[in-house]
Design a protein around this motif. Structure first.
Motif, PDB file in Angstrom:
ATOM      1  N   ALA A 251       0.828  -1.206   0.000  1.00 35.63           N
ATOM      2  CA  ALA A 251       0.000   0.000   0.000  1.00 35.63           C
ATOM      3  C   ALA A 251       0.863   1.257   0.000  1.00 35.63           C
ATOM      4  O   ALA A 251       0.577   2.230  -0.701  1.00 35.63           O
ATOM      5  CB  ALA A 251      -0.919   0.010   1.221  1.00 35.63           C
ATOM      6  N   ASN A 252       1.931   1.244   0.813  1.00 34.43           N
ATOM      7  CA  ASN A 252       2.889   2.360   0.851  1.00 34.43           C
ATOM      8  C   ASN A 252       2.188   3.716   0.968  1.00 34.43           C
ATOM      9  O   ASN A 252       2.468   4.663   0.222  1.00 34.43           O
ATOM     10  CB  ASN A 252       3.771   2.335  -0.406  1.00 34.43           C
ATOM     11  N   ASN A 253       1.270   3.820   1.928  1.00 35.29           N
ATOM     12  CA  ASN A 253       0.526   5.060   2.121  1.00 35.29           C
ATOM     13  C   ASN A 253       1.408   6.142   2.730  1.00 35.29           C
ATOM     14  O   ASN A 253       2.326   5.855   3.498  1.00 35.29           O
ATOM     15  CB  ASN A 253      -0.678   4.817   3.041  1.00 35.29           C
ATOM     16  N   TRP A 264      -2.433  12.145  -7.548  1.00 31.50           N
ATOM     17  CA  TRP A 264      -3.118  10.969  -6.974  1.00 31.50           C
ATOM     18  C   TRP A 264      -4.212  10.488  -7.908  1.00 31.50           C
ATOM     19  O   TRP A 264      -4.326   9.286  -8.183  1.00 31.50           O
ATOM     20  CB  TRP A 264      -3.715  11.323  -5.612  1.00 31.50           C
ATOM     21  N   ASN A 268      -4.185   6.905 -10.011  1.00 29.43           N
ATOM     22  CA  ASN A 268      -5.145   5.886  -9.572  1.00 29.43           C
ATOM     23  C   ASN A 268      -6.306   5.653 -10.533  1.00 29.43           C
ATOM     24  O   ASN A 268      -6.963   4.612 -10.451  1.00 29.43           O
ATOM     25  CB  ASN A 268      -5.713   6.262  -8.202  1.00 29.43           C
ATOM     26  N   SER A 280      -2.997  -2.857  -5.817  1.00 30.28           N
ATOM     27  CA  SER A 280      -3.004  -1.418  -6.078  1.00 30.28           C
ATOM     28  C   SER A 280      -3.692  -1.051  -7.385  1.00 30.28           C
ATOM     29  O   SER A 280      -3.741   0.125  -7.748  1.00 30.28           O
ATOM     30  CB  SER A 280      -1.560  -0.889  -6.101  1.00 30.28           C
ATOM     31  N   THR A 281      -4.242  -2.040  -8.089  1.00 30.26           N
ATOM     32  CA  THR A 281      -4.856  -1.786  -9.399  1.00 30.26           C
ATOM     33  C   THR A 281      -6.316  -2.215  -9.454  1.00 30.26           C
ATOM     34  O   THR A 281      -6.899  -2.332 -10.522  1.00 30.26           O
ATOM     35  CB  THR A 281      -4.077  -2.546 -10.488  1.00 30.26           C
ATOM     36  N   ASN A 285     -11.936  -1.692  -5.701  1.00 27.35           N
ATOM     37  CA  ASN A 285     -11.635  -0.632  -4.741  1.00 27.35           C
ATOM     38  C   ASN A 285     -12.052   0.729  -5.279  1.00 27.35           C
ATOM     39  O   ASN A 285     -12.546   1.591  -4.529  1.00 27.35           O
ATOM     40  CB  ASN A 285     -10.140  -0.625  -4.405  1.00 27.35           C
ATOM     41  N   GLY A 322      -2.758   6.931  -0.630  1.00 28.30           N
ATOM     42  CA  GLY A 322      -2.046   5.846  -1.293  1.00 28.30           C
ATOM     43  C   GLY A 322      -2.708   5.406  -2.581  1.00 28.30           C
ATOM     44  O   GLY A 322      -3.235   6.211  -3.353  1.00 28.30           O
ATOM     45  N   SER A 323      -2.733   4.097  -2.797  1.00 29.50           N
ATOM     46  CA  SER A 323      -3.174   3.525  -4.068  1.00 29.50           C
ATOM     47  C   SER A 323      -4.535   2.854  -3.963  1.00 29.50           C
ATOM     48  O   SER A 323      -4.857   1.996  -4.774  1.00 29.50           O
ATOM     49  CB  SER A 323      -2.139   2.496  -4.548  1.00 29.50           C
ATOM     50  N   THR A 325      -5.419   0.698  -2.013  1.00 30.60           N
ATOM     51  CA  THR A 325      -5.296  -0.690  -1.562  1.00 30.60           C
ATOM     52  C   THR A 325      -6.166  -0.910  -0.332  1.00 30.60           C
ATOM     53  O   THR A 325      -6.139  -0.121   0.609  1.00 30.60           O
ATOM     54  CB  THR A 325      -3.828  -1.003  -1.223  1.00 30.60           C
TER      55      THR A 325
END
Length: 375
Positions: A251-253, A264, A268, A280-281, A285, A322-323, A325
């Motif tokens: 996730a690397n938020n 962003w 995304n 993340s894709t 979500n 983040g992404s 996730t």
């Protein structure tokens, strides 16, 4: 006991029991994803796949590890917050050392209390009928099954609802305790200070009715977060060990992403090779985020300032840092979503939400418990 609360308590317990039964049956009916299981952190280390594995997939292993071994320098589990594993360890002493059972008991208990406090809170502002439907909307939501697993969702939601309820009731001591515990539960716990301030600010403006003790609640958040940093420092030698461990996850938020909303959005929703549910894709979500965004806009005039502030921070910050996730799981914590739905959906329209969502939830449970997917 209020008849609605009695009915909701029974429904909640039965719902959580059905989820556990689906996990049990799913282990024998849906092939378990053994490679994914061993590719992730497992506790006990190297434990072979068994029925228990279906009840503690993904993050649950980290909480069970922390309940037994606690924090240590440079460990991946440092990314997870301490209150829930501490409670699992305490209750585990009553379940003969079986922390998995302890975790499931705690999550179910916290879910029941979450539903009770959601009913009480919304009953004060929108009446018991809307409060009752709000609880049903929450329980039926596709990712609400996490409320009954060895995850922090149920504890977090319970504390957030209790905090807002006691603030409304002007009860300082319990609201301070909840404020203190929230930053020890999840990274987003500190964000609840925003709706707490939204509840307190009108009193600050009306100086004649303001009481200094109301400032104890925001002070509770600061004290709780400081306690978290101190605990990490004492356990690992580094107060920021948890943040370093979080960098390992996909996730690397980062809060810095909030400063670049256009980047962003492009990263995304434009510059991305979408998949059905990649980490993340994920299209799913993003569908859930769009659903949240639409409801947030529509609910502006239907919710009071405190609940709307909660809806904004609990829906936007987890998304825009983040992404996206795991957004499907995080957005379930934005409970005012369900209040708005309960206001708008009545009678047969309510069933048009409840039944499809409940069916999707069962599918999600099966693929989650088979180690094939985490929201």
């Amino acid at each position: 006991m209020n008849s609605y609360i009695k009915k909701l308590t029974i429904i909640t317990v039965l719902t959580k029991a059905v989820i556990l039964a689906v996990i049990w049956a799913g282990y024998y009916l849906v092939p378990f994803n053994v490679p994914a299981h061993y590719a992730n952190f497992i506790y006990p280390i190297g434990e072979p796949v068994s029925l228990a594995s279906a009840f503690k997939t993904w993050d649950a292993n980290h909480y069970l590890y922390l309940a037994d071994a606690w924090y240590s320098p440079y460990h991946i589990s440092n990314a997870f917050y301490p209150l829930f594993p501490f409670l699992v360890r305490v209750v585990g002493s009553l379940t003969f050392g079986n922390n998995l059972v302890a975790g499931l008991i705690l999550s179910t208990t916290f879910t029941v209390l979450s539903v009770v406090y959601l009913f009480r809170l919304i009953g004060k502002t929108h009446g018991e009928e809307v409060a009752y439907r709000s609880c049903l909307m929450l329980l039926a939501f596709p990712t609400s099954f996490y409320l009954g697993l060895v995850y922090t969702e149920s504890l977090f939601l319970m504390l957030a609802l209790m905090l807002l309820y006691y603030l409304r009731e002007n009860k300082t001591t319990p609201s301070f305790i909840c404020a203190f515990l929230l930053p020890l539960t999840r990274p987003t716990g500190i964000l609840v200070i925003v709706p707490a301030l939204a509840a307190i600010l009108p009193c600050l403006r009306a100086k004649e009715s303001f009481e200094l003790k109301k400032l104890l609640t925001p002070a509770g958040f600061v004290a709780g977060y400081g306690t978290y940093l101190l605990l990490m420092d004492l356990s690992t030698g580094d107060p920021f060990a948890g943040f370093d461990a979080q960098k390992v996850f996909l996730a690397n938020n980062s809060l810095l992403n909030l400063l670049h909303p256009i980047d962003w959005f492009l990263n995304n929703f434009v510059y991305l090779d979408f998949t059905l549910n990649g980490f993340s894709t994920s299209i799913l979500n993003r569908v859930f985020f769009v659903f949240y965004a639409v409801v947030a806009v529509l609910s502006y005039k239907k919710l009071d300032k405190t609940m709307f502030a909660y809806l904004l921070v609990m829906g936007l910050v987890p998304a825009m840092t983040g992404s996206l996730t795991s957004y499907m799981r995080y957005v379930a914590m934005a409970f005012p979503l369900f209040v708005y739905l309960a206001i708008k959906l009545r009678g047969r329209m309510a069933y048009c939400y409840l039944i499809p969502c409940a069916l999707v939830q069962v599918v999600f449970v099966l693929v989650h418990a088979s180690s094939r997917w985490i929201a």
